[in-house]
Structures are given as C-alpha cells and as structure tokens.
Scaffold this motif. Structure first.
Motif, PDB file in Angstrom:
ATOM      1  N   SER A  19       0.109   4.432  -0.348  1.00 50.87           N
ATOM      2  CA  SER A  19       1.187   4.092  -1.078  1.00 50.87           C
ATOM      3  C   SER A  19       1.021   5.482  -2.055  1.00 50.87           C
ATOM      4  O   SER A  19       2.318   5.901  -2.314  1.00 50.87           O
ATOM      5  N   ALA A  20       0.250   6.247  -2.159  1.00 52.40           N
ATOM      6  CA  ALA A  20      -0.014   7.449  -3.814  1.00 52.40           C
ATOM      7  C   ALA A  20       1.809   8.268  -2.546  1.00 52.40           C
ATOM      8  O   ALA A  20       2.574   8.649  -3.104  1.00 52.40           O
ATOM      9  N   GLY A  22       4.572   9.406  -0.080  1.00 51.54           N
ATOM     10  CA  GLY A  22       5.787   8.814  -0.402  1.00 51.54           C
ATOM     11  C   GLY A  22       6.562   9.838  -0.204  1.00 51.54           C
ATOM     12  O   GLY A  22       6.562  11.032  -0.479  1.00 51.54           O
ATOM     13  N   LEU A  23       7.874   9.397  -0.780  1.00 46.09           N
ATOM     14  CA  LEU A  23       9.138   9.730  -1.142  1.00 46.09           C
ATOM     15  C   LEU A  23       8.921  11.113  -2.023  1.00 46.09           C
ATOM     16  O   LEU A  23       9.574  12.102  -1.738  1.00 46.09           O
ATOM     17  N   GLY A  24       8.236   9.961  -2.855  1.00 46.29           N
ATOM     18  CA  GLY A  24       7.570  10.822  -4.229  1.00 46.29           C
ATOM     19  C   GLY A  24       7.159  12.896  -3.350  1.00 46.29           C
ATOM     20  O   GLY A  24       7.630  13.756  -4.499  1.00 46.29           O
ATOM     21  N   ASN A  25       6.112  12.466  -3.033  1.00 42.73           N
ATOM     22  CA  ASN A  25       5.772  13.872  -2.209  1.00 42.73           C
ATOM     23  C   ASN A  25       6.401  14.334  -1.847  1.00 42.73           C
ATOM     24  O   ASN A  25       6.908  15.968  -2.236  1.00 42.73           O
ATOM     25  N   VAL A  96      11.467  -0.377  -9.211  1.00 39.24           N
ATOM     26  CA  VAL A  96      11.102   0.637  -8.126  1.00 39.24           C
ATOM     27  C   VAL A  96      11.687   0.056  -6.706  1.00 39.24           C
ATOM     28  O   VAL A  96      12.356   0.811  -5.677  1.00 39.24           O
ATOM     29  N   TYR A 100      14.187   1.677  -3.655  1.00 38.76           N
ATOM     30  CA  TYR A 100      12.685   2.988  -3.085  1.00 38.76           C
ATOM     31  C   TYR A 100      13.447   2.472  -1.668  1.00 38.76           C
ATOM     32  O   TYR A 100      13.823   3.774  -0.827  1.00 38.76           O
ATOM     33  N   LEU A 228       4.310   9.012 -10.802  1.00 38.75           N
ATOM     34  CA  LEU A 228       5.489   8.170  -9.431  1.00 38.75           C
ATOM     35  C   LEU A 228       4.041   8.429  -9.050  1.00 38.75           C
ATOM     36  O   LEU A 228       3.969   7.665  -7.776  1.00 38.75           O
ATOM     37  N   THR A 229       4.220   9.716  -7.937  1.00 38.81           N
ATOM     38  CA  THR A 229       3.019  10.554  -6.944  1.00 38.81           C
ATOM     39  C   THR A 229       2.100   9.559  -6.925  1.00 38.81           C
ATOM     40  O   THR A 229       1.500   8.921  -5.225  1.00 38.81           O
ATOM     41  N   LEU A 230       1.664   9.396  -7.852  1.00 38.65           N
ATOM     42  CA  LEU A 230      -0.185   8.517  -7.657  1.00 38.65           C
ATOM     43  C   LEU A 230      -0.128   7.262  -7.149  1.00 38.65           C
ATOM     44  O   LEU A 230      -1.026   6.346  -7.183  1.00 38.65           O
ATOM     45  N   SER A 231       1.069   6.979  -7.716  1.00 37.69           N
ATOM     46  CA  SER A 231       1.256   5.534  -7.862  1.00 37.69           C
ATOM     47  C   SER A 231       0.161   4.730  -9.114  1.00 37.69           C
ATOM     48  O   SER A 231       0.692   3.397  -8.449  1.00 37.69           O
ATOM     49  N   PHE A 234       1.841   1.324 -12.260  1.00 38.21           N
ATOM     50  CA  PHE A 234       2.762   0.321 -11.464  1.00 38.21           C
ATOM     51  C   PHE A 234       2.741  -0.804 -10.720  1.00 38.21           C
ATOM     52  O   PHE A 234       2.273  -1.754 -10.246  1.00 38.21           O
ATOM     53  N   ILE A 236       0.451  -1.051  -8.704  1.00 42.24           N
ATOM     54  CA  ILE A 236      -0.199  -1.097  -7.135  1.00 42.24           C
ATOM     55  C   ILE A 236      -1.617  -0.946  -7.066  1.00 42.24           C
ATOM     56  O   ILE A 236      -2.044  -1.590  -6.634  1.00 42.24           O
ATOM     57  N   SER A 330       4.313   2.992   1.386  1.00 44.56           N
ATOM     58  CA  SER A 330       4.424   3.156  -0.452  1.00 44.56           C
ATOM     59  C   SER A 330       5.381   1.662  -0.868  1.00 44.56           C
ATOM     60  O   SER A 330       4.822   1.001  -1.531  1.00 44.56           O
TER      61      SER A 330
HETATM   62  N1  PHE Z   1       3.451   7.085  -4.879  1.00 46.81           N
HETATM   63  C1  PHE Z   1       4.683   6.627  -4.117  1.00 46.81           C
HETATM   64  C2  PHE Z   1       5.329   7.949  -3.724  1.00 46.81           C
HETATM   65  O1  PHE Z   1       5.073   9.163  -4.182  1.00 46.81           O
HETATM   66  C3  PHE Z   1       5.642   5.236  -4.170  1.00 46.81           C
HETATM   67  C4  PHE Z   1       6.047   4.667  -5.732  1.00 46.81           C
HETATM   68  C5  PHE Z   1       7.462   5.338  -6.064  1.00 46.81           C
HETATM   69  C6  PHE Z   1       5.223   4.489  -6.435  1.00 46.81           C
HETATM   70  C7  PHE Z   1       7.849   4.876  -6.852  1.00 46.81           C
HETATM   71  C8  PHE Z   1       5.173   4.108  -7.749  1.00 46.81           C
HETATM   72  C9  PHE Z   1       7.007   4.562  -8.115  1.00 46.81           C
HETATM   73  O2  PHE Z   1       6.557   8.116  -3.034  1.00 46.81           O
END
Ligand code: PHE
Length: 501
Positions: A19-20, A22-25, A96, A100, A228-231, A234, A236, A330
């Motif tokens: 989950s953590a 994702g595209l965010g990284n 989101v 996403y 966001l990157t650690l989710s 939200f 989750i 994610s």
């Molecule tokens: N953590 C994930 C990411 O970095 C997913 C995510 C995206 C979680 C947006 C929350 C909000 O892509």
C-alpha cells in the motif's frame, strides 16, 4: 461474525508495504524533489517522515488492531465525537483512488505502446495530445477520451479481482505485486549507472539548498508527501490493521513498513535523477532544467529519456510495467476503507458484492478524469484532498489518540503486544509535535490558497476542489452532533481501558 484475518504476519507487512509503495514513490516523490530543488526537498521530507508520518502510522495500526473495526466505528468507539474523522479518511481515500486509477490507466496505455516507443518523436505532444487529448481549458470537457476510458475499465476489473475475497485474495496478490516492481527498479538502477551524465543528476538530487528550506511551501509539500507515501491519514492502515489479531506486533511492523517505503523512495530518486542527468547530457542542458517538469515527469521526461537509450522498447515496457504493479496494491488499499465501513454498517452484506459496488462507484467518479479536461480536474482534486483532508484527518487522529484516549494508554497497549519497544518520544510526538506542526501547515496552506488561488483555474472549478474538503469535513462535524454520536458511549474503549489499568 468473526472478522476476516490476514493469513500470516508477513502477509500483513507485505500488504502494508504494498500500500505504501506506489506511484507516490516513483512518480510523485522524484518530481517534488525536482521541483523544490533536489536536496532542498530531501531533508524536510526525511524529517517529516520520521517525526510525523511514522508516529501516525504506529497510531493508526494501534487503533485498527485494538478496535477490530473499520475506520468510522473504531474512532467512534474510542470517542463518540470522532467517528467523523474516520469518515473523512474513508471519503478522501475514495476520492484519491478515483484519480489514482486513471493515472494507472495512462500507464497501461503507455505499456501497450512501449515496444513501438510511440512517443519517441515528440513525447510532450504524445502525452498531452495523443494520450490525454487534452482540451484547451477546464471549461471544455470535450467528451470522453475512448482509450483512457477503456483502460480505466480494465484497471478497475484488475483492482476488483485483487480484492474481491478481502484479505485472503489481497494476501495472495501482494506476494507478487510487492517484490516484482522492486526487482524491476533494481534492473533500472543498474542500467542507469551506465548512462553518461548520471552523476550530475545525483549531485542535484543530493545537494541541499538550505535557503529553500525556509519556505513553508517546501515543508507543507514534504509533510503531505510523507503522509501520502506511507498511506497514513487516509484510514487505509487503520483498516488493514483491523484484519490483524489484537495481540500482534505493532511497532516492528510499523518500522519495517516505514523504512521499506522510505528506502524505495530514495532508491527510486537515484534512478530517476540518473536518468534526468542523462537527459540533460543528451540535450546539452542542465539537470535543473530537465527536472523542473512537475507531474509530466513520468509521462514526458522519463519516456523521452527511455526512448534515447539502447533497447528503448524493453526499458520502456519495464518502466511502465513497474509503475502498474507498484500502483495496483496501493490502489486496492485505497478502496478498503470504504468496503470495511460499509461491511461494518451492514454485517450481513456479501463482501464480494460490497467490493463490486465500491469499485463501480469509484470508476463512476473517475469518469470525470477520462474527459478531455480530465487532467485539470485531477490536478485540482489532488491538490485539495492531499493538502487538506489528509492533514485534517491526521490532526483528528492525533487529538483523539494523544489527548482524548491518551497517548500513554495507547503506548502501553503497543508495548504490551509489540516485539519492539516504543519510547516516550512517541507520545510526545502524537500529543504535541504532530498537532502543532499540522496546525501551522494547515494555516499556511489555507492562507496561500486564499491569497493566490491554486493554478490558473476559474472560480467554479476551484469551488469543486473546496467542496471535496468542505463536504466530508461537514459530514464529519454533523456526525458529532448527529443521532449516532451517543450510541457507542456504553462500549467506549476509553472507559474499559481505564478499568483495565
Ligand atoms: N502510498 C501510496 C503511494 O505512495 C498510495 C497512496 C496514494 C495512499 C495516495 C494515499 C494517498 O502511491
């Protein structure tokens, strides 16, 4: 009815890491680092990550695992006035995932065109003209974009079949979707070491620009990215933790998740900046020039660089395949809070059916982003949901966990069940640091948005963005005074906790 469970502790950690990461990284982190001057972004990001996002992750896991319920019920049971904070998380995650999945749909279209390297001649026109078929302004919807619409439907089918059997099917999928993209990233990393110019890219990535760190904007962006990157924030991780047993480790799992996520972001940064260094070398310009591309990074600058390498088709396919597999776990984690909330409300409902309806609804909302003005809407909603909703939810949880329920009581629970010990610093972070810093960030963000409205969008479009903040926050506040607020009093955990002590 017994709650569904993960098949093992490792599977939970894989799901949390999935989950953590994702595209965010790989997409959002490097472009922010580029936008804010490389090393200037890295330091605020690392600080926010360790002192704010990770403590919130520990808090979310503790709440979910202790309460064994979805976000709304868990928080409401801790204190009747806080159910709305859970609802804010659930709605934000849903908003989101609606966009996403659209970004994943673009990745799918790129993947299909990879071997032909269809964008080689003019990557910018390819992205905006061919893929997005973007209209001139947000006011011109321009009808649906057929290929994106079909790709989005395919993505939603994929997401649905990953989650339809709850933690059981998620557990099976993450065995593949976590290691595979990391391995591909490793291949791309090795490749990037042989590109001329990679060193200049790394230099920009790692050189701190101290003056930029005085800008509150950099700090807000860094903190929002860390969440966001650690989710977290939200709902989750809270939902995922509710599928664990109440006596399982929390602290070690949180640190493993956080450190893996951070390592992958930093690693992805090396790959992306090496490729940007190469781009600058090829174009005989500076790395700063090529990095200033913002969100177009993954779809314009990167594909262009890939097209210049030997074996462009292979490396492009690998890159977009990696983005897709990174994104899918994610994406489905973003759907889980809504599913858990609905199944909590209607315990008799079939979970496969609930999952189907939630996916269908998110696909429905996502249709807006498949119009030719989709990118404009996506940009606005992303801005508001990420900068306000996530911060408000984190603030609400910190107040509930730290003050109403009591950070020390939670810390005792965490230390009772965990393999690793959480020190007093955690309580201080949850009680003081997180709420104070988040309040400052929120105030700064609000004053920036009120003084210079975001982007060049017309007021009606920005009001849509404000609505994505005001409506869920309003609903949350309404829940404080609403009829349900009093129901959970009797089984309030705060009381049972006091009795335990
Ligand atoms: N953590 C994930 C990411 O970095 C997913 C995510 C995206 C979680 C947006 C929350 C909000 O892509």
């Amino acid at each position: 009815m017994t709650r569904e469970k993960w098949s093992s502790k490792t599977v939970f950690i894989l799901a949390a890491v999935g989950s953590a990461v994702g595209l965010g990284n790989v997409w959002r982190f490097p472009y922010l680092a580029g936008q804010y001057g490389g090393g200037a972004f890295l330091i605020p990001y690392l600080i926010a990550f360790v002192v704010m996002a990770t403590p919130i992750l520990i808090l979310e896991l503790a709440i979910g695992q202790r309460m064994q319920q979805g976000p709304v019920k868990s928080l409401r049971q801790m204190h009747p006035a806080f159910g709305g904070v859970g609802l804010l998380g659930v709605i934000s995650a849903f908003l989101v995932v609606a966009y996403y999945a659209v970004v994943m749909a673009w990745c799918l279209l790129y993947l299909l065109q990879s071997f032909a390297v269809a964008w080689a001649d003019d990557p910018e026109t390819y992205f905006f003209g061919n893929v997005l078929q973007i209209s001139d302004s947000i006011g011109q919807l321009g009808g649906f974009n057929g290929p994106v619409l079909v790709a989005l439907a395919a993505i939603w089918l994929m997401i649905y079949f990953c989650i339809w059997k709850g933690p059981k099917s998620v557990g099976r999928v993450v065995l593949y979707t976590v290691p595979i993209p990391v391995a591909v990233l490793g291949v791309l990393f090795l490749r990037s070491l042989f590109l001329p110019g990679f060193w200049a890219g790394w230099q920009l990535y790692l050189t701190p620009v101290w003056s930029a760190m005085l800008s509150p904007e950099v700090w807000t962006a860094a903190a929002a990215q860390a969440f966001l990157t650690l989710s977290v924030a939200f709902a989750i991780m809270l939902t995922y933790a509710s599928y664990k047993n109440p006596d399982e480790d929390i602290a070690k799992s949180s640190w493993i998740t956080a450190l893996s996520d951070m390592a992958i972001s930093l690693f992805a940064g090396f790959v992306v900046f090496a490729v940007l260094g190469y781009m600058a070398y090829e174009a005989s310009t500076t790395v700063a020039e090529v990095t200033a591309s913002g969100p177009g990074l993954a779809f314009v600058v990167f594909p262009q660089a890939l097209s210049l390498m030997p074996l462009p088709g292979l490396f492009s396919a690998l890159f977009f395949f990696m983005l897709l597999t990174l994104g899918v776990d994610s994406a489905f984690s973003l759907v889980e809070p809504a599913i858990a909330t609905i199944t909590d409300l209607r315990p008799g409902a079939k979970s496969t059916r609930v999952a189907g309806w939630v996916c269908l609804a998110a696909f429905g909302v996502g249709l807006l982003y498949t119009t030719r003005a989709g990118l404009y809407f996506l940009d606005i909603i992303d801005h508001f949901v990420v900068s306000y909703n996530a911060i408000l939810m984190a603030l609400g949880m910190a107040l509930l966990g730290g003050w109403v329920f009591g950070a020390e009581a939670l810390r005792r629970y965490i230390n009772d069940v965990s393999d690793w010990h959480v020190g007093r610093w955690w309580s201080m972070a949850i009680k003081w640091l997180v709420p104070v810093v988040l309040t400052i960030l929120l105030a700064t963000q609000l004053s920036t948005d009120l003084r210079n409205p975001y982007g060049d969008y017309p007021a009606w479009a920005l009001s849509l963005g404000w609505a994505t903040v005001i409506v869920p926050v309003g609903l949350g506040l309404w829940m404080v005074r609403g009829p349900r607020a009093t129901v959970a009093d009797s089984d309030s955990l705060a009381e049972s906790q006091v009795a335990d002590d």
